[in-house]
Write an enzyme that holds these catalytic residues in place. Sequence first.
Site, PDB file in Angstrom:
ATOM      1  CG  ASP A 138      -2.162   0.908   0.918  1.00  0.00           C
ATOM      2  OD1 ASP A 138      -2.629   0.917  -0.224  1.00  0.00           O
ATOM      3  OD2 ASP A 138      -2.599   1.615   1.844  1.00  0.00           O
ATOM      4  CB  CYS A 196     -21.969 -11.932 -10.821  1.00  0.00           C
ATOM      5  SG  CYS A 196     -22.369 -11.022  -9.307  1.00  0.00           S
ATOM      6  CB  CYS A 199     -19.660  -5.017  -7.246  1.00  0.00           C
ATOM      7  SG  CYS A 199     -19.015  -5.470  -8.863  1.00  0.00           S
ATOM      8  CB  CYS A 203     -21.708   1.078  -6.456  1.00  0.00           C
ATOM      9  SG  CYS A 203     -20.806   2.559  -5.943  1.00  0.00           S
TER      10      CYS A 203
END
Length: 383
Positions: A138, A196, A199, A203
């Site tokens: 990160d 699918c 998401c 959202c």
Amino acid sequence: MTRSDPAAGSVPLAAEIRTIGEQAGLAAVGFCAAEVLEPARTVLHQRRAVGLAGSMQFTYRNPDRSTDPGRTLPGARTLVAGAWNYRRETPAPSDGAGPAGRVAAYARRDHYAELRSRLELIADRLRADGHRAVVLADQNHIVDRAVAWRAGLGWFGKNANLLVPGHGSWVVLGVVVTDADVGDGTEPVADGCGPCRRCIDDCPTEAILAPGVVDARRCLAWSVQAAEPIPIEQRVPLGDRLYGCDECQDVCPPSIGADRAAPPPAEADQLDHVDLLDLLALDDAALMARHGRWYLAGRDPDVVRRTALVILGNVGDPDAQEVLRMLERYARSPVVELRRHARWSLRRLGADAVLGRLGPDADPDVQAEARIEVPKRGVEAPD
Ligand code: B12
């Protein structure tokens, strides 16, 4: 390529590294050649050019650097990718607690530190053979998901997250950049989303523009970190999210299924909910001592205060005097951004008496916002 150990025989370095990571608790370990990361480089340039990055810097600041492992370690030959599962049991909120803000699962404890310490074990093994090895997790030096995908840890979901088979997207990702030649690399994992699109459809701010393409300007996870005010149209969808947003993972069948198949460790989350009145009473030093690990633009504690003020409007009891008093206090703040968000919440709660007492704000931007209608609690338009 191999370790000479007369007692154990010769163990290929790749297998040894994998074993070190897995025994330390990593959800997946893989590796690939330390080449320039295309298409991530092109994608970063393109998204920045059309504005999808908003004011984000991170990997967008210098796409050519963050997609070239050789810029981190000259002579790099291999990237070892590791994934750490951060899903934990969440205790039910206690009854009678005050209004609280929700923290996304990845930010409830320092999972990056957990990941880094395990990647350091791999790096130490490489250093023991005289190789150089740098651990990144990160940071802005490398696009972690692109490495993890190449290293065969998982597939790109339509929400742009990397999903690891058996773990879903509940993983943080890191990399060991090394000049060791670890071998041929791992095959990429085939797509597991199929048709699918949960998401994309679920959202709360329609931030996923197309499969794999997130508009950061609309993504609540960015809005709660950014220096700019929380866009007015995002304040109701923000709900009770204080830091991060898990919606595109919460609705994702492979991520839900992963939880069911392998229940998360019983070790409780450290910080799944934060008491808002408590947080808003802290001074800068105390607030940063508690939440300074979170990314807040400019390391400005007002970024998280402003989010807390909006949440108070979304979840606070409109009749609770302590809620109204806190909002009024912030509506009188010398900081315009705090006044802006506090006033929005007073309007959301229908606190006309307080607003009357305050009168119009001195700042022209805040005055302009006052002309935009705020959906009052309990009278939102149906979906
Ligand atoms: C900037 C950033 C953000 C930004 C922008 C996110 C984004 N989508 O780019 C914001 C602040 C919004 C954000 C939010 C989150 N983030 Co973030 N973030 C980063 C950071 C610092 C850089 C990411 C980056 O460079 N993106 C740029 C583009 C190029 O990447 P990309 O979207 O992945 O693009 C790829 C896909 O589009 C794919 N692709 C291309 N075409 C197609 C077509 C199809 C059909 C598909 C499916 C895919 C696909 O290829 C592209 C190139 O590789 C990384 C850390 C790091 N150093 O890498 C963490 C990182 C991506 N974030 C992480 C996390 C955990 C999150 C959140 C879940 C946190 C939360 N709960 O709030 C959310 C998830 C939001 C989301 N759905 O993406 C993890 C992701 C772990 C995982 N399993 O994927 C990372 C890797 C940090 C880490 N080291 O673990 N993040």
